[in-house]
Design a protein around this motif. Structure first.
Motif, mmCIF file in Angstrom:
data_model
loop_
_atom_site.group_PDB
_atom_site.id
_atom_site.type_symbol
_atom_site.label_atom_id
_atom_site.label_comp_id
_atom_site.label_asym_id
_atom_site.label_seq_id
_atom_site.Cartn_x
_atom_site.Cartn_y
_atom_site.Cartn_z
ATOM 1 N N THR A 20 36.812 48.405 48.152
ATOM 2 C CA THR A 20 35.859 48.969 47.199
ATOM 3 C C THR A 20 34.477 48.440 47.591
ATOM 4 O OG1 THR A 20 35.997 47.086 45.666
ATOM 5 C CG2 THR A 20 37.593 48.896 45.336
ATOM 6 N N LYS A 72 40.561 49.672 47.253
ATOM 7 C CA LYS A 72 40.874 51.021 46.796
ATOM 8 C C LYS A 72 42.348 51.291 47.066
ATOM 9 C CE LYS A 72 36.360 53.033 47.785
ATOM 10 N NZ LYS A 72 35.629 53.989 48.629
ATOM 11 N N GLU A 101 46.203 39.758 42.797
ATOM 12 C CA GLU A 101 45.852 40.426 41.532
ATOM 13 C C GLU A 101 44.377 40.817 41.513
ATOM 14 O OE1 GLU A 101 47.151 37.600 38.602
ATOM 15 O OE2 GLU A 101 49.263 38.081 38.914
ATOM 16 N N THR A 102 43.515 39.933 41.996
ATOM 17 C CA THR A 102 42.078 40.245 42.056
ATOM 18 C C THR A 102 41.829 41.366 43.051
ATOM 19 O OG1 THR A 102 41.577 37.951 41.491
ATOM 20 C CG2 THR A 102 39.760 39.282 42.370
ATOM 21 N N ARG A 130 43.825 43.841 43.733
ATOM 22 C CA ARG A 130 44.211 45.097 43.079
ATOM 23 C C ARG A 130 43.160 45.552 42.065
ATOM 24 N NH1 ARG A 130 49.659 42.791 43.367
ATOM 25 N NH2 ARG A 130 50.935 44.224 44.594
ATOM 26 N N SER A 131 42.615 44.606 41.313
ATOM 27 C CA SER A 131 41.677 44.978 40.245
ATOM 28 C C SER A 131 40.252 45.199 40.743
ATOM 29 C CB SER A 131 41.684 43.921 39.137
ATOM 30 O OG SER A 131 41.164 42.685 39.606
ATOM 31 N N ASP A 132 39.843 44.499 41.810
ATOM 32 C CA ASP A 132 38.425 44.513 42.194
ATOM 33 C C ASP A 132 38.143 44.956 43.635
ATOM 34 O OD1 ASP A 132 38.057 43.446 39.673
ATOM 35 O OD2 ASP A 132 37.596 41.426 40.374
#
Length: 105
Positions: free
Chosen positions: A20, A88, A80-81, A83-85
């Motif tokens: 991202t 893409k 986890e970070t 995946r969230s931040d």
């Protein structure tokens, strides 16, 4: 840098990703994951490149070492970070290396 791996067989974890635009903490965490992985029993080396997609290949002695790395608490938080931040999309492939060879000039 090309990782110096032992005689075959050994295992490769191939992590392919599309980022991202979020940069916050990414580089520091990526560096920390390499440092942390290098301290894990069964870790053999790592290679990484990034352009349009990122590809990181880490090398491991056996499947048990890979499983233990996945269970590492700090690595779990980084995933986890990611995946969230940071990602893409990503894909993880685990392969047994049956043969390798090299060339050096």
């Amino acid at each position: 840098m090309i990782a110096k791996t032992p005689e075959t067989p050994y295992y490769a974890v191939i992590f392919t990703s599309v980022r991202t635009e979020v940069e916050a903490g990414y580089s520091q965490t990526a560096d920390r994951m390499v440092e942390l992985a290098a301290g894990q029993p069964g870790f053999l080396g790592v290679e990484s490149a990034r352009n349009d997609i990122g590809i990181t290949v880490s090398y491991w002695q056996d499947l048990e070492a890979i499983k233990n790395w996945k269970m590492n608490a700090e690595h779990t938080i980084a995933r986890e970070t990611g995946r969230s931040d940071w990602y893409k999309a990503f894909k993880v492939r685990i392969a047994k290396v049956e043969r390798d060879y090299d060339f050096t000039k």
